[in-house]
Structure formats: C-alpha cells, structure tokens
Design a protein around this motif. Structure first.
Motif, PDB file in Angstrom:
ATOM      1  N   ARG A  73      14.537  19.696   8.791  1.00 48.91           N
ATOM      2  CA  ARG A  73      13.500  18.797   8.256  1.00 48.91           C
ATOM      3  C   ARG A  73      14.034  18.080   7.014  1.00 48.91           C
ATOM      4  NH1 ARG A  73       8.318  22.917   8.659  1.00 48.91           N
ATOM      5  NH2 ARG A  73       7.968  22.672  10.908  1.00 48.91           N
ATOM      6  N   LEU A  74      13.957  16.748   7.046  1.00 47.85           N
ATOM      7  CA  LEU A  74      14.488  15.929   5.957  1.00 47.85           C
ATOM      8  C   LEU A  74      13.405  15.204   5.175  1.00 47.85           C
ATOM      9  CD1 LEU A  74      17.499  14.306   7.841  1.00 47.85           C
ATOM     10  CD2 LEU A  74      17.501  16.377   6.424  1.00 47.85           C
ATOM     11  N   ALA A  75      12.264  14.960   5.793  1.00 47.36           N
ATOM     12  CA  ALA A  75      11.190  14.225   5.111  1.00 47.36           C
ATOM     13  C   ALA A  75       9.849  14.611   5.719  1.00 47.36           C
ATOM     14  CB  ALA A  75      11.407  12.720   5.220  1.00 47.36           C
ATOM     15  N   TYR A  76       8.829  14.463   4.899  1.00 50.13           N
ATOM     16  CA  TYR A  76       7.441  14.640   5.313  1.00 50.13           C
ATOM     17  C   TYR A  76       6.746  13.310   5.096  1.00 50.13           C
ATOM     18  CZ  TYR A  76       2.478  15.480   4.529  1.00 50.13           C
ATOM     19  OH  TYR A  76       1.108  15.390   4.555  1.00 50.13           O
ATOM     20  N   ALA A  77       5.863  12.932   5.998  1.00 52.36           N
ATOM     21  CA  ALA A  77       5.113  11.684   5.819  1.00 52.36           C
ATOM     22  C   ALA A  77       3.675  11.859   6.285  1.00 52.36           C
ATOM     23  CB  ALA A  77       5.774  10.544   6.591  1.00 52.36           C
ATOM     24  N   SER A  78       2.784  11.278   5.506  1.00 54.20           N
ATOM     25  CA  SER A  78       1.385  11.145   5.900  1.00 54.20           C
ATOM     26  C   SER A  78       1.069   9.656   5.903  1.00 54.20           C
ATOM     27  CB  SER A  78       0.486  11.886   4.910  1.00 54.20           C
ATOM     28  OG  SER A  78      -0.845  11.888   5.359  1.00 54.20           O
ATOM     29  N   SER A  79       0.405   9.190   6.951  1.00 54.54           N
ATOM     30  CA  SER A  79       0.059   7.771   7.025  1.00 54.54           C
ATOM     31  C   SER A  79      -1.395   7.625   7.438  1.00 54.54           C
ATOM     32  CB  SER A  79       0.978   7.029   8.008  1.00 54.54           C
ATOM     33  OG  SER A  79       0.911   7.597   9.298  1.00 54.54           O
ATOM     34  N   TRP A  80      -1.997   6.533   6.975  1.00 59.54           N
ATOM     35  CA  TRP A  80      -3.405   6.251   7.261  1.00 59.54           C
ATOM     36  C   TRP A  80      -3.489   4.908   7.970  1.00 59.54           C
ATOM     37  CZ3 TRP A  80      -1.512   8.623   3.023  1.00 59.54           C
ATOM     38  CH2 TRP A  80      -2.065   9.874   2.677  1.00 59.54           C
ATOM     39  N   HIS A 100       4.910   6.063  -2.119  1.00 63.20           N
ATOM     40  CA  HIS A 100       3.932   5.551  -1.159  1.00 63.20           C
ATOM     41  C   HIS A 100       4.093   4.039  -1.084  1.00 63.20           C
ATOM     42  CE1 HIS A 100       1.016   4.355  -4.395  1.00 63.20           C
ATOM     43  NE2 HIS A 100       0.534   3.549  -3.451  1.00 63.20           N
ATOM     44  N   TYR A 101       3.771   3.524   0.096  1.00 63.14           N
ATOM     45  CA  TYR A 101       3.896   2.084   0.314  1.00 63.14           C
ATOM     46  C   TYR A 101       2.920   1.633   1.382  1.00 63.14           C
ATOM     47  CZ  TYR A 101       7.074   3.699   4.066  1.00 63.14           C
ATOM     48  OH  TYR A 101       7.634   4.347   5.139  1.00 63.14           O
ATOM     49  N   LEU A 102       2.694   0.333   1.381  1.00 60.61           N
ATOM     50  CA  LEU A 102       1.893  -0.310   2.414  1.00 60.61           C
ATOM     51  C   LEU A 102       2.826  -1.058   3.356  1.00 60.61           C
ATOM     52  CD1 LEU A 102      -0.850  -1.772   0.090  1.00 60.61           C
ATOM     53  CD2 LEU A 102      -1.314  -0.167   1.951  1.00 60.61           C
ATOM     54  N   PHE A 103       2.543  -0.993   4.641  1.00 58.45           N
ATOM     55  CA  PHE A 103       3.157  -1.890   5.613  1.00 58.45           C
ATOM     56  C   PHE A 103       2.201  -3.059   5.803  1.00 58.45           C
ATOM     57  CE2 PHE A 103       6.155   0.917   8.299  1.00 58.45           C
ATOM     58  CZ  PHE A 103       7.269   0.290   7.777  1.00 58.45           C
ATOM     59  N   TRP A 104       2.692  -4.269   5.609  1.00 60.18           N
ATOM     60  CA  TRP A 104       1.899  -5.470   5.826  1.00 60.18           C
ATOM     61  C   TRP A 104       2.349  -6.132   7.122  1.00 60.18           C
ATOM     62  CZ3 TRP A 104      -1.836  -7.473   2.379  1.00 60.18           C
ATOM     63  CH2 TRP A 104      -1.960  -6.773   1.182  1.00 60.18           C
ATOM     64  N   HIS A 105       1.391  -6.622   7.881  1.00 65.49           N
ATOM     65  CA  HIS A 105       1.661  -7.363   9.112  1.00 65.49           C
ATOM     66  C   HIS A 105       0.671  -8.522   9.179  1.00 65.49           C
ATOM     67  CE1 HIS A 105       2.426  -8.430  13.216  1.00 65.49           C
ATOM     68  NE2 HIS A 105       1.219  -8.075  13.606  1.00 65.49           N
ATOM     69  N   LEU A 120      -1.383  -2.967   7.215  1.00 63.30           N
ATOM     70  CA  LEU A 120      -1.454  -2.290   8.517  1.00 63.30           C
ATOM     71  C   LEU A 120      -1.641  -0.787   8.347  1.00 63.30           C
ATOM     72  CD1 LEU A 120      -1.103  -2.375  11.618  1.00 63.30           C
ATOM     73  CD2 LEU A 120       1.369  -2.215  11.227  1.00 63.30           C
ATOM     74  N   THR A 121      -0.880  -0.193   7.419  1.00 62.42           N
ATOM     75  CA  THR A 121      -0.949   1.244   7.208  1.00 62.42           C
ATOM     76  C   THR A 121      -0.472   1.585   5.802  1.00 62.42           C
ATOM     77  OG1 THR A 121      -0.225   3.417   8.049  1.00 62.42           O
ATOM     78  CG2 THR A 121       1.362   1.635   8.192  1.00 62.42           C
ATOM     79  N   LEU A 122      -0.960   2.697   5.271  1.00 60.76           N
ATOM     80  CA  LEU A 122      -0.492   3.265   4.013  1.00 60.76           C
ATOM     81  C   LEU A 122       0.328   4.495   4.360  1.00 60.76           C
ATOM     82  CD1 LEU A 122      -0.592   3.662   0.867  1.00 60.76           C
ATOM     83  CD2 LEU A 122      -2.636   5.043   1.271  1.00 60.76           C
ATOM     84  N   ILE A 123       1.523   4.611   3.779  1.00 61.08           N
ATOM     85  CA  ILE A 123       2.415   5.736   4.075  1.00 61.08           C
ATOM     86  C   ILE A 123       2.820   6.425   2.777  1.00 61.08           C
ATOM     87  CG2 ILE A 123       4.601   6.453   5.121  1.00 61.08           C
ATOM     88  CD1 ILE A 123       4.376   4.041   6.985  1.00 61.08           C
ATOM     89  N   TYR A 124       2.737   7.755   2.789  1.00 63.95           N
ATOM     90  CA  TYR A 124       3.158   8.599   1.664  1.00 63.95           C
ATOM     91  C   TYR A 124       4.275   9.485   2.186  1.00 63.95           C
ATOM     92  CZ  TYR A 124       2.513  11.927  -2.270  1.00 63.95           C
ATOM     93  OH  TYR A 124       2.673  12.723  -3.380  1.00 63.95           O
TER      94      TYR A 124
END
Length: 198
Positions: free
Chosen positions: A103-110, A167-172, A177-181
């Motif tokens: 395991r290299l990373a954990y992510a939660s997205s909304w 954390h960042y937002l993906f814009w489309h 589009l989504t928030l990712i932590y």
C-alpha cells in the motif's frame, strides 16, 4: 458493490494535523528543509499520483476499494471544498497499492451521487485511468497540504507516521467533478528519499 445508507456511513481516515498549508503555499512550494523537492513534486504537482507511483515502483498500481457510502448533503468532516461538489454525494475510499500488494497511498473522494456511474464505469480502476479512458478533460486544482498523524493509516500502511497528504478538486467543463483527499505512505522514502520535515 452494495452502497451503505446515510444512517450507517463509516468514517474516513483524515489526518490529525501537526501542520497544514493552503492554496497560496501550494502555489509557491515549501522550503526544502520542510519538504524535500521529490516529495514536493509528488504532493504539489498536478500530475496523476497513480502514474507517478507506477513510474517510481515499476509496478502496476491497483485499487483496493475500502468503502463506497452515500453521505447525502453531509459535509462528512471533509475539507470545506466539499461544498463545491453538488449533493447528494457519495464517498469512495481506496488504497492504491502495487501489484505485489504494498500500500502506497490512501484516498477518499466525494462525488455527486447521480454522476458517479458516468465517470467511474469500472470502479476497480484508479480514478485517473477511468477518466482518461473516457477522454475526460480535467484540471487538478490542489487546495491544501497536510502533515499529521493517523492510527488507522499507520495500521493500514504498516508504517509509522507522521504522514503527508493533500486535497484537491478535479474540474471538468468548468465545474467541480470530485473532491479528493490523499495521504502517502512513508514507504515512498525508498524511492523519493527523506521527507525532510523539520
């Protein structure tokens, strides 16, 4: 996959911050004595972390889905930018790991719950792969960076903290589009060198 309803939502792994920085600091970067340049490229760059992890490890990066929960219009203890993602929302939690299982990373997205199936047609793929396969034009807008502790992530990574996250937002199409932590494992010092937090 069965989705959990609002009244039995599980928690997600947010860092207990020792330090945090906002969008202005993200733009200019941190002193190298605080965070080494290779780590800054990973955390503050706008490229795909899945792609970066693949290049670092020479292994295929897999997604291990922990949870997909309907959280409705709840803020879900997420960064304030969650308000930019229309509700009702669905929260997705994953581990990013090598094909050999590290395991290299954990992510939660909304995500806006009504749109998640449009963009994550194969939920076992990393988000970037899913969106790239649809030729979705995206802008990764990094909003915050964190350094902190998490007992759950220590257990999940099998590594002692503290951990760096963002954390960042993906814009489309000019819409969020989504928030990712995301939080990265200190195991990556094997490839990136010391983190150099002082």
């Amino acid at each position: 996959m069965i989705l959990k309803t609002e009244n039995i939502v599980t928690s997600w792994h947010k860092l207990e911050n020792i330090w945090q920085g906002g969008e202005e600091l993200v733009k200019i970067g941190l002193p190298h004595s605080q965070l080494a340049p290779p780590w800054q490229i990973l955390l503050l760059g706008d490229g795909s972390p899945t792609r970066h992890l693949r290049l670092l490890t020479s292994e295929t990066i897999k997604v291990d889905i922990i949870d997909m929960s309907l959280v409705g219009n709840s803020h879900d203890n997420a960064p304030a930018d969650i308000e930019k993602v229309p509700g009702p929302r669905l929260r997705r939690q994953v581990w990013l790991k090598t094909a050999s299982g590290k395991r290299l990373a954990y992510a939660s997205s909304w995500w806006e719950a009504s749109q998640v199936d449009d963009y994550l047609q194969n939920r076992n793929l990393p988000i970037w792969e899913s969106l790239s396969s649809l030729h979705t034009e995206l802008y990764r807008d990094i909003q915050g960076i964190y350094y902190g502790h998490s007992q759950a992530l220590e257990e999940g990574f099998g590594e002692k903290g503290a951990f760096w996250g963002r954390h960042y937002l993906f814009w489309h199409a000019r819409k969020p589009l989504t928030l990712i932590y995301e939080v990265f494992s200190p195991y990556l010092t094997k490839y990136l060198g010391d983190m150099n937090y002082s």
